[in-house]
Write a protein that holds these residues in place. Structure first.
Motif, PDB file in Angstrom:
ATOM      1  N   TRP A 104       0.815  -1.216   0.000  1.00  0.00           N
ATOM      2  CA  TRP A 104       0.000   0.000   0.000  1.00  0.00           C
ATOM      3  C   TRP A 104       0.847   1.265   0.000  1.00  0.00           C
ATOM      4  N   SER A 105       2.160   1.103  -0.101  1.00  0.00           N
ATOM      5  CA  SER A 105       3.013   2.291   0.026  1.00  0.00           C
ATOM      6  C   SER A 105       2.795   3.264  -1.126  1.00  0.00           C
ATOM      7  N   ASN A 106       2.238   2.767  -2.234  1.00  0.00           N
ATOM      8  CA  ASN A 106       2.015   3.663  -3.363  1.00  0.00           C
ATOM      9  C   ASN A 106       0.546   3.986  -3.579  1.00  0.00           C
ATOM     10  N   VAL A 107      -0.222   3.942  -2.496  1.00  0.00           N
ATOM     11  CA  VAL A 107      -1.632   4.273  -2.633  1.00  0.00           C
ATOM     12  C   VAL A 107      -1.776   5.792  -2.800  1.00  0.00           C
ATOM     13  N   ARG A 108      -2.742   6.132  -3.607  1.00  0.00           N
ATOM     14  CA  ARG A 108      -3.005   7.536  -3.899  1.00  0.00           C
ATOM     15  C   ARG A 108      -4.520   7.680  -3.831  1.00  0.00           C
ATOM     16  N   PHE A 109      -4.997   8.667  -3.075  1.00  0.00           N
ATOM     17  CA  PHE A 109      -6.454   8.822  -2.996  1.00  0.00           C
ATOM     18  C   PHE A 109      -6.843  10.262  -2.722  1.00  0.00           C
ATOM     19  N   TYR A 110      -8.080  10.547  -2.999  1.00  0.00           N
ATOM     20  CA  TYR A 110      -8.627  11.838  -2.594  1.00  0.00           C
ATOM     21  C   TYR A 110     -10.108  11.676  -2.334  1.00  0.00           C
ATOM     22  N   TRP A 111     -10.632  12.595  -1.525  1.00  0.00           N
ATOM     23  CA  TRP A 111     -12.063  12.669  -1.244  1.00  0.00           C
ATOM     24  C   TRP A 111     -12.553  13.992  -1.793  1.00  0.00           C
ATOM     25  N   GLN A 112     -13.713  13.973  -2.407  1.00  0.00           N
ATOM     26  CA  GLN A 112     -14.304  15.242  -2.819  1.00  0.00           C
ATOM     27  C   GLN A 112     -15.798  15.212  -2.583  1.00  0.00           C
ATOM     28  N   ASP A 113     -16.411  16.408  -2.532  1.00  0.00           N
ATOM     29  CA  ASP A 113     -17.840  16.469  -2.260  1.00  0.00           C
ATOM     30  C   ASP A 113     -18.617  16.664  -3.554  1.00  0.00           C
ATOM     31  N   ASN A 114     -19.927  16.813  -3.447  1.00  0.00           N
ATOM     32  CA  ASN A 114     -20.769  16.931  -4.628  1.00  0.00           C
ATOM     33  C   ASN A 114     -20.681  18.296  -5.305  1.00  0.00           C
ATOM     34  N   ARG A 115     -19.779  19.174  -4.791  1.00  0.00           N
ATOM     35  CA  ARG A 115     -19.480  20.414  -5.513  1.00  0.00           C
ATOM     36  C   ARG A 115     -18.101  20.314  -6.155  1.00  0.00           C
ATOM     37  N   ASP A 116     -17.509  19.130  -6.080  1.00  0.00           N
ATOM     38  CA  ASP A 116     -16.139  18.891  -6.536  1.00  0.00           C
ATOM     39  C   ASP A 116     -15.098  19.606  -5.683  1.00  0.00           C
ATOM     40  N   PHE A 117     -15.445  19.960  -4.463  1.00  0.00           N
ATOM     41  CA  PHE A 117     -14.452  20.521  -3.542  1.00  0.00           C
ATOM     42  C   PHE A 117     -13.653  19.356  -2.972  1.00  0.00           C
ATOM     43  N   VAL A 118     -12.367  19.492  -2.975  1.00  0.00           N
ATOM     44  CA  VAL A 118     -11.515  18.424  -2.441  1.00  0.00           C
ATOM     45  C   VAL A 118     -11.370  18.594  -0.925  1.00  0.00           C
ATOM     46  N   LEU A 119     -11.615  17.499  -0.205  1.00  0.00           N
ATOM     47  CA  LEU A 119     -11.503  17.525   1.255  1.00  0.00           C
ATOM     48  C   LEU A 119     -10.115  17.076   1.695  1.00  0.00           C
ATOM     49  N   TYR A 120      -9.593  16.091   0.949  1.00  0.00           N
ATOM     50  CA  TYR A 120      -8.352  15.481   1.371  1.00  0.00           C
ATOM     51  C   TYR A 120      -7.715  14.841   0.155  1.00  0.00           C
ATOM     52  N   GLY A 177     -26.740  16.857   4.242  1.00  0.00           N
ATOM     53  CA  GLY A 177     -27.184  16.362   2.941  1.00  0.00           C
ATOM     54  C   GLY A 177     -26.082  16.262   1.907  1.00  0.00           C
ATOM     55  N   ARG A 178     -24.892  16.597   2.295  1.00  0.00           N
ATOM     56  CA  ARG A 178     -23.796  16.584   1.331  1.00  0.00           C
ATOM     57  C   ARG A 178     -23.275  15.162   1.146  1.00  0.00           C
ATOM     58  N   THR A 179     -22.913  14.880  -0.101  1.00  0.00           N
ATOM     59  CA  THR A 179     -22.376  13.550  -0.423  1.00  0.00           C
ATOM     60  C   THR A 179     -20.888  13.671  -0.717  1.00  0.00           C
ATOM     61  N   PHE A 180     -20.152  12.690  -0.248  1.00  0.00           N
ATOM     62  CA  PHE A 180     -18.700  12.673  -0.406  1.00  0.00           C
ATOM     63  C   PHE A 180     -18.291  11.386  -1.116  1.00  0.00           C
ATOM     64  N   TRP A 181     -17.316  11.512  -1.987  1.00  0.00           N
ATOM     65  CA  TRP A 181     -16.808  10.353  -2.724  1.00  0.00           C
ATOM     66  C   TRP A 181     -15.313  10.200  -2.488  1.00  0.00           C
ATOM     67  N   ALA A 182     -14.889   8.957  -2.400  1.00  0.00           N
ATOM     68  CA  ALA A 182     -13.450   8.679  -2.311  1.00  0.00           C
ATOM     69  C   ALA A 182     -13.015   8.033  -3.617  1.00  0.00           C
ATOM     70  N   PHE A 183     -11.890   8.483  -4.114  1.00  0.00           N
ATOM     71  CA  PHE A 183     -11.310   7.940  -5.343  1.00  0.00           C
ATOM     72  C   PHE A 183      -9.911   7.464  -4.993  1.00  0.00           C
ATOM     73  N   ALA A 184      -9.529   6.332  -5.550  1.00  0.00           N
ATOM     74  CA  ALA A 184      -8.209   5.819  -5.210  1.00  0.00           C
ATOM     75  C   ALA A 184      -7.548   5.142  -6.398  1.00  0.00           C
ATOM     76  N   ALA A 185      -6.267   5.033  -6.309  1.00  0.00           N
ATOM     77  CA  ALA A 185      -5.486   4.285  -7.287  1.00  0.00           C
ATOM     78  C   ALA A 185      -4.275   3.742  -6.556  1.00  0.00           C
ATOM     79  N   VAL A 186      -3.775   2.644  -7.047  1.00  0.00           N
ATOM     80  CA  VAL A 186      -2.578   2.073  -6.436  1.00  0.00           C
ATOM     81  C   VAL A 186      -1.565   1.837  -7.549  1.00  0.00           C
ATOM     82  N   LEU A 187      -0.373   2.298  -7.344  1.00  0.00           N
ATOM     83  CA  LEU A 187       0.675   2.147  -8.344  1.00  0.00           C
ATOM     84  C   LEU A 187       1.017   0.664  -8.476  1.00  0.00           C
ATOM     85  N   ASP A 188       1.112   0.207  -9.689  1.00  0.00           N
ATOM     86  CA  ASP A 188       1.487  -1.202  -9.847  1.00  0.00           C
ATOM     87  C   ASP A 188       2.987  -1.355  -9.594  1.00  0.00           C
TER      88      ASP A 188
END
Ligand SMILES: *[C@@H]1O[C@H](CO)[C@@H](O)[C@H](O)[C@H]1NC(C)=O
Ligand SMILES: *[C@@H]1O[C@H](CO)[C@@H](O)[C@H](O)[C@H]1NC(C)=O
Ligand SMILES: *[C@@H]1O[C@H](CO)[C@@H](O)[C@H](O)[C@H]1NC(C)=O
Ligand SMILES: *[C@@H]1O[C@H](CO)[C@@H](O)[C@H](O)[C@H]1NC(C)=O
Ligand SMILES: *[C@@H]1O[C@H](CO)[C@@H](O)[C@H](O)[C@H]1NC(C)=O
Ligand SMILES: *[C@@H]1O[C@H](CO)[C@@H](O)[C@H](O)[C@H]1NC(C)=O
Length: 262
Positions: free
Chosen positions: A45-61, A106-117
């Motif tokens: 997991w050392s190459n995990v990459r992720f972000y969270w954003q809300d339904n306004r496309d504001f990035v939380l993390y 009422g806000r929705t948040f999504w997490a997106f992730a990728a892992v380097l092969d």
């Protein structure tokens, strides 16, 4: 935005728990937005990459190369979000959102992730994949309701304020320790919302029917916090309360104020 439950990232297939999760919580509290990347094929997991954003496309993390990428975070979420570094190395990319306000309701948040092969190519093959979705529902507890009974007009008035979302109100007549009935006739309820703080207040009037009941109570339920507050007034025995057969047949009907909330 694509909603995918499994997709190739690096050389492995990430199968996320892309279920709809609702989190109910209280204003000013914190909420954990939970997300774990479920994939047995990923061992590093050392190459995990992720972000969270809300339904306004504001990035939380945003997280990459083993650290938080603070420059990508929207001002609205700066200083309000932290991750759990000890869990990220196990594929758990949950974050905690602090100091919740009704703006977060009422806000929705999504997490997106990728892992380097692990290949020599050293790159992420695909765009980040949505793996988790969390919707927050924020409640503000109501203050204890006030119940005033006027024995001359035989009316009971229940009031409270400062809550969110709109309450569900119920009037109950109590006969003895084992018998009560829900009163639904001729009730007048006014619900008001303050435009500045968005909090609700209400005022409900019950004409007390004649009958052998000993007390009247007003229940106010906050649907988001699943919390009910009750105020009870004991009626003076015989004081204007006369028996009427019609009152004994009243069916238990729940009176819910069906109000929309934002
Ligand atoms: C793990 O890898 C094997 C072999 O490449 C593949 O068949 C399987 O679908 C993968 N499982 C997941 C969950 O990605
Ligand atoms: C992920 O980490 C958070 C924060 O420590 C924790 O609350 C949650 O239970 C973890 N989830 C899993 C599936 O381990
Ligand atoms: C929490 O939010 C309120 C309202 O936005 C703000 O006034 C307060 O300073 C914040 N507190 C912290 C600890 O961030
Ligand atoms: C309570 O009141 C109901 C209706 O009047 C009556 O049927 C019941 O026996 C009473 N129970 C007790 C414990 O007094
Ligand atoms: C969460 O809040 C929603 C909206 O008020 C409500 O419908 C739901 O029942 C609540 N869930 C729980 C577990 O209390
Ligand atoms: C609300 O709380 C009660 C117990 O206090 C519980 O039985 C009920 O299932 C809860 N409702 C929801 C929607 O979670």
């Amino acid at each position: 935005m694509e909603k995918l439950s499994g997709i190739l990232v690096g050389s492995v297939n990430i199968v996320g728990n892309a279920t709809l999760v609702y989190v109910n919580t209280t204003i000013t509290d914190s909420a954990v937005l939970e997300c774990s990347i479920q994939n047995k094929n990923i061992t590093d997991w050392s190459n995990v990459r992720f972000y969270w954003q809300d339904n306004r496309d504001f990035v939380l993390y945003s997280y990459n190369e083993g650290k938080k990428m603070a420059e990508h975070v929207n001002d609205y979420y700066k200083h309000r979000v932290t991750a759990f570094p000890q869990d990220i190395i196990r594929g758990n990319i949950s974050i905690i959102l602090k100091n919740l306000t009704l703006e977060d309701n009422g806000r929705t948040f999504w997490a997106f992730a990728a892992v380097l092969d692990g290949s020599v190519m050293k790159r992420y093959h695909l765009e980040h994949t949505q793996i988790c979705q969390v919707t927050l529902q924020i409640g503000v507890p109501y203050q204890n309701p006030m119940l005033d009974v006027n024995m001359e007009t035989m009316t009971a008035v229940c009031t409270t304020q400062g809550g969110f979302p709109a309450p569900e109100i119920q009037w109950v007549l109590l006969y003895n320790s084992s018998h009560q009935s829900v009163e639904s006739r001729n009730i007048q309820t006014t619900t008001m919302q303050n435009y500045h703080d968005r909090l609700y207040g209400f005022h409900s009037t019950l004409p007390i029917p004649a009958g052998p009941h000993k007390a009247v109570s007003c229940h106010i339920h906050n649907p988001t916090l699943n919390r009910t507050m009750t105020a009870t007034h004991t009626l003076n025995k015989g004081a204007g309360v006369t028996s009427s057969p019609e009152c004994l047949t009243s069916a238990a009907v729940f009176l819910l104020t069906a109000l929309h909330w934002l």
